[in-house]
Design a protein around this motif. Structure first.
Motif, PDB file in Angstrom:
ATOM      1  N   CYS A  58       2.094   2.266  -9.096  1.00 39.55           N
ATOM      2  CA  CYS A  58       1.044   1.608  -8.326  1.00 39.55           C
ATOM      3  C   CYS A  58       1.193   0.092  -8.459  1.00 39.55           C
ATOM      4  O   CYS A  58       1.755  -0.416  -9.436  1.00 39.55           O
ATOM      5  N   ILE A 188      -1.889   8.162  -8.124  1.00 41.57           N
ATOM      6  CA  ILE A 188      -2.938   7.504  -7.354  1.00 41.57           C
ATOM      7  C   ILE A 188      -2.453   7.343  -5.912  1.00 41.57           C
ATOM      8  O   ILE A 188      -1.259   7.145  -5.676  1.00 41.57           O
ATOM      9  N   GLN A 190      -2.135   5.228  -2.642  1.00 44.51           N
ATOM     10  CA  GLN A 190      -2.157   3.810  -2.299  1.00 44.51           C
ATOM     11  C   GLN A 190      -1.483   3.646  -0.940  1.00 44.51           C
ATOM     12  O   GLN A 190      -0.348   4.077  -0.768  1.00 44.51           O
ATOM     13  N   ASP A 245      -7.986   8.592  -5.854  1.00 41.20           N
ATOM     14  CA  ASP A 245      -7.946   7.682  -4.706  1.00 41.20           C
ATOM     15  C   ASP A 245      -8.014   6.239  -5.160  1.00 41.20           C
ATOM     16  O   ASP A 245      -7.555   5.337  -4.474  1.00 41.20           O
ATOM     17  N   SER A 246      -8.643   6.016  -6.310  1.00 45.22           N
ATOM     18  CA  SER A 246      -8.798   4.646  -6.808  1.00 45.22           C
ATOM     19  C   SER A 246      -9.275   4.730  -8.257  1.00 45.22           C
ATOM     20  O   SER A 246      -9.777   5.766  -8.700  1.00 45.22           O
ATOM     21  N   GLU A 248     -11.773   3.130  -9.258  1.00 44.78           N
ATOM     22  CA  GLU A 248     -13.239   3.211  -9.133  1.00 44.78           C
ATOM     23  C   GLU A 248     -13.675   4.676  -9.077  1.00 44.78           C
ATOM     24  O   GLU A 248     -14.684   5.052  -9.662  1.00 44.78           O
ATOM     25  N   GLN A 249     -12.924   5.487  -8.359  1.00 44.38           N
ATOM     26  CA  GLN A 249     -13.254   6.919  -8.277  1.00 44.38           C
ATOM     27  C   GLN A 249     -13.224   7.552  -9.676  1.00 44.38           C
ATOM     28  O   GLN A 249     -14.106   8.326 -10.043  1.00 44.38           O
TER      29      GLN A 249
END
Ligand code: PHE
Ligand code: FE
Length: 297
Positions: A58, A188, A190, A245-246, A248-249
């Motif tokens: 990533c 992840i 991206q 997905d992120s 944050e998720q």
């Protein structure tokens, strides 16, 4: 005097095989004791992985490694990396002899200390080593500690670990699986593509390619409770990777109190490493080619 060899205190025969246990002593990185061969091992691994990881890891991983100023020229000094970390996320690297007892490890993370094994693998172990060494810990884990969300996740994980340790061994098993399938072997999404963020992958030449390009493994959407039920293998490539997905998720999903989750999970059976459930979000159904049977942890 710098230690020339890591100090193992004992070896335990566990369900994960033969596991070395080290002293919990925190030591200053004995940088002057690294031999030219040690620096060469770092250089070889660094250059090889950076080449493989361009376009596979990533963006945050690559960007932060550059921000740290890690280069193939020499094994980085923890002190130099700590200056960068202190100003960014307040984390601190500490030198250790190797794998720590679980509670000690959790307490370090909860206090924003990341334990890094001070010694590097021998030249004959360049492609595979069963236990974490400096290359895995430093190259693999440290870059994302510069990322705010991920650093917060690591700290929350440490606090969660202290809590799970007090609850009992079933809770610890559930929580360890989460670490395994995120911090160590996570993927992840991206820009519509799958990328690597797991440290166990980025420090492995073979798995860095296998996890994204091989038709053999399953690639499934992140699902907290599902992951906490999923067994894994420590001695082969993973049969299943979970995709977030992120960051944050990841943070949002792990923010709730896990106590009721641990209780619910007691009534649910574990899932084999390669199994796919009807409820899974399937990015890729693995062919299972080359999978060894049994031996899931
Ligand atoms: N929310 C978890 C708990 O209550 C703690 C945790 C956070 C665990 C992030 C893992 C990752 O135990
Ligand atoms: Fe690791």
């Amino acid at each position: 005097m710098s230690p020339a060899e890591p100090r193992r205190v004992e070896h335990l025969e566990t369900d994960k095989g033969y596991v070395p246990v080290y002293t919990t002593t925190v030591i200053d990185q004995p940088w002057a004791s690294y031999s030219p061969a040690d620096h060469q091992t770092w250089a070889t691994l660094f250059e090889r992985q950076r080449q493989i990881l361009t376009g596979r890891a990533c963006d945050e991983f690559i960007d932060n490694q550059q921000r740290f100023g890690m280069t193939p020229d020499a094994i980085p000094r923890f002190d130099d990396l700590n200056e960068v970390l202190a100003n960014a996320t307040g984390w601190q690297l500490i030198g250790v002899e190797g794998l720590l007892p679980e509670l000690t490890f959790f307490e370090h993370l909860a206090n924003k200390r990341f334990p890094v094994t001070w010694w590097i693998r021998k030249p004959e172990q360049i492609d595979y080593i069963a236990e974490p060494d400096l290359f895995h810990d430093l190259f693999g884990h440290v870059p994302l500690l510069l990322n705010r969300e991920f650093a917060d996740y690591m700290q929350a994980y440490g606090r969660g670990g202290v809590k799970a340790h007090a609850i009992g061994s079933d809770a610890l098993v559930n929580l360890t699986r989460l670490y395994w399938y995120t911090v160590e072997f996570g993927l992840i999404r991206q820009d519509g593509n799958l990328r690597i963020y797991g440290s166990g992958i980025v420090s492995s030449k073979g798995e860095s390619i296998h996890c994204l390009e091989s038709p053999a493994p399953n690639r499934l959407g992140f699902d907290l409770q599902r992951i906490m039920r999923t067994r894994y293998r420590i001695d082969t490539y993973q049969k299943t990777y979970f995709v977030i997905d992120s960051f944050e998720q990841l943070m949002a999903a792990t923010r709730p109190d896990f106590r009721p989750i641990y209780t619910d999970l007691l009534a649910q059976p574990a899932i084999a490493a390669g199994e796919i459930l009807a409820s899974d979000c399937v990015f890729q159904r693995g062919t299972g080619e080359g999978w060894a049977s049994g031996a899931d942890v």
